[in-house]
Structure formats: structure tokens, C-alpha cells
Design a protein around this motif. Structure first.
Motif, PDB file in Angstrom:
ATOM      1  N   THR A   1       7.094  -9.757  11.105  1.00 61.51           N
ATOM      2  CA  THR A   1       8.077  -8.761  11.426  1.00 61.51           C
ATOM      3  C   THR A   1       7.948  -7.516  11.195  1.00 61.51           C
ATOM      4  O   THR A   1       9.015  -6.322  11.634  1.00 61.51           O
ATOM      5  CB  THR A   1       9.313  -9.142  12.078  1.00 61.51           C
ATOM      6  OG1 THR A   1       9.788  -9.577   9.886  1.00 61.51           O
ATOM      7  CG2 THR A   1       9.065 -10.878  12.869  1.00 61.51           C
ATOM      8  N   MET A   2       7.371  -7.386  10.176  1.00 60.66           N
ATOM      9  CA  MET A   2       7.867  -6.135   9.060  1.00 60.66           C
ATOM     10  C   MET A   2       6.694  -5.424   9.044  1.00 60.66           C
ATOM     11  O   MET A   2       5.660  -5.782   8.963  1.00 60.66           O
ATOM     12  CB  MET A   2       8.352  -6.078   7.920  1.00 60.66           C
ATOM     13  CG  MET A   2       9.243  -6.759   7.568  1.00 60.66           C
ATOM     14  SD  MET A   2       9.698  -7.234   5.784  1.00 60.66           S
ATOM     15  CE  MET A   2      11.762  -6.973   5.717  1.00 60.66           C
ATOM     16  N   ASN A   3       7.103  -4.480   9.147  1.00 59.57           N
ATOM     17  CA  ASN A   3       5.643  -3.213   8.333  1.00 59.57           C
ATOM     18  C   ASN A   3       5.498  -2.500   6.963  1.00 59.57           C
ATOM     19  O   ASN A   3       6.282  -2.909   6.631  1.00 59.57           O
ATOM     20  CB  ASN A   3       5.757  -1.702   9.129  1.00 59.57           C
ATOM     21  CG  ASN A   3       7.179  -0.610   9.257  1.00 59.57           C
ATOM     22  OD1 ASN A   3       7.407  -0.991   7.962  1.00 59.57           O
ATOM     23  ND2 ASN A   3       7.298  -0.387   9.842  1.00 59.57           N
ATOM     24  N   LEU A   4       4.749  -1.905   6.402  1.00 56.83           N
ATOM     25  CA  LEU A   4       4.223  -1.655   5.621  1.00 56.83           C
ATOM     26  C   LEU A   4       5.368  -1.365   4.416  1.00 56.83           C
ATOM     27  O   LEU A   4       5.606  -1.588   3.189  1.00 56.83           O
ATOM     28  CB  LEU A   4       3.254  -1.336   5.212  1.00 56.83           C
ATOM     29  CG  LEU A   4       2.506  -0.988   3.803  1.00 56.83           C
ATOM     30  CD1 LEU A   4       2.531  -2.182   2.792  1.00 56.83           C
ATOM     31  CD2 LEU A   4       1.158  -0.170   3.290  1.00 56.83           C
TER      32      LEU A   4
ATOM     33  N   GLU B   1      11.283  -4.186   0.666  1.00 55.46           N
ATOM     34  CA  GLU B   1      12.153  -5.353  -0.136  1.00 55.46           C
ATOM     35  C   GLU B   1      11.635  -5.636  -1.415  1.00 55.46           C
ATOM     36  O   GLU B   1      11.928  -7.153  -1.667  1.00 55.46           O
ATOM     37  CB  GLU B   1      11.303  -6.491   1.194  1.00 55.46           C
ATOM     38  CG  GLU B   1      12.251  -6.639   2.114  1.00 55.46           C
ATOM     39  CD  GLU B   1      13.143  -6.626   2.092  1.00 55.46           C
ATOM     40  OE1 GLU B   1      13.261  -7.897   1.882  1.00 55.46           O
ATOM     41  OE2 GLU B   1      14.048  -6.174   3.053  1.00 55.46           O
ATOM     42  N   GLY B   2      10.505  -5.277  -2.149  1.00 57.40           N
ATOM     43  CA  GLY B   2      10.337  -5.035  -3.228  1.00 57.40           C
ATOM     44  C   GLY B   2       9.110  -6.122  -3.637  1.00 57.40           C
ATOM     45  O   GLY B   2       8.408  -6.381  -4.368  1.00 57.40           O
ATOM     46  N   GLY B   3       8.317  -6.298  -2.492  1.00 63.62           N
ATOM     47  CA  GLY B   3       6.661  -7.290  -2.432  1.00 63.62           C
ATOM     48  C   GLY B   3       5.809  -8.226  -2.096  1.00 63.62           C
ATOM     49  O   GLY B   3       7.583  -8.566  -2.270  1.00 63.62           O
TER      50      GLY B   3
END
Length: 63
Positions: A17-20, A26-28
Motif C-alpha cells: 500500500t506504500m510508495n517508495l 518507515e526505515g527500509g
């Protein structure tokens, strides 16, 4: 001769659900990463099931 072993540890439904940019905040993405160069190992990788609460030892993006 060399060999690369990796295993990415993620909650797939959460990260999809996230983009880069959000992933970087978020920390990788964590997981296991190992290089084998002429029988010398660098990093750590295993193929066993993860234990309760176990996470990856390396941040994949830093490699």
C-alpha cells in the motif's frame, strides 16, 4: 565464484500500500543478505521458518 543469498522479511499486504517515499520513512525493508565469495561468507542468511517476533538482521536497502 560467488553466490548471493537473500530473504526479504516483510508484511507484504502492508508494504504493497506504500510508495517508495513512505517505505524510506518507515526505515527500509529488512531481511537477510549474504554474499559468498570464494568460500568466504559476508552477511547472514537462513531458510528456516522465522521464530515468533524474529526479524531480518540486515537492512536490505543499505547493501
Amino acid at each position: 565464484m560467488f553466490e548471493i543469498n537473500y530473504r526479504i522479511i516483510i508484511d507484504e499486504s502492508y508494504w504493497k500500500t506504500m510508495n517508495l517515499e513512505q517505505i524510506e520513512k518507515e526505515g527500509g525493508i529488512e531481511g537477510f543478505f549474504q554474499l559468498n565469495l570464494h568460500s568466504a561468507d559476508y552477511g547472514y542468511n537462513h531458510n528456516r521458518e522465522l521464530g515468533e517476533g524474529e526479524e531480518g538482521f540486515e537492512i536490505i536497502s543499505t547493501w
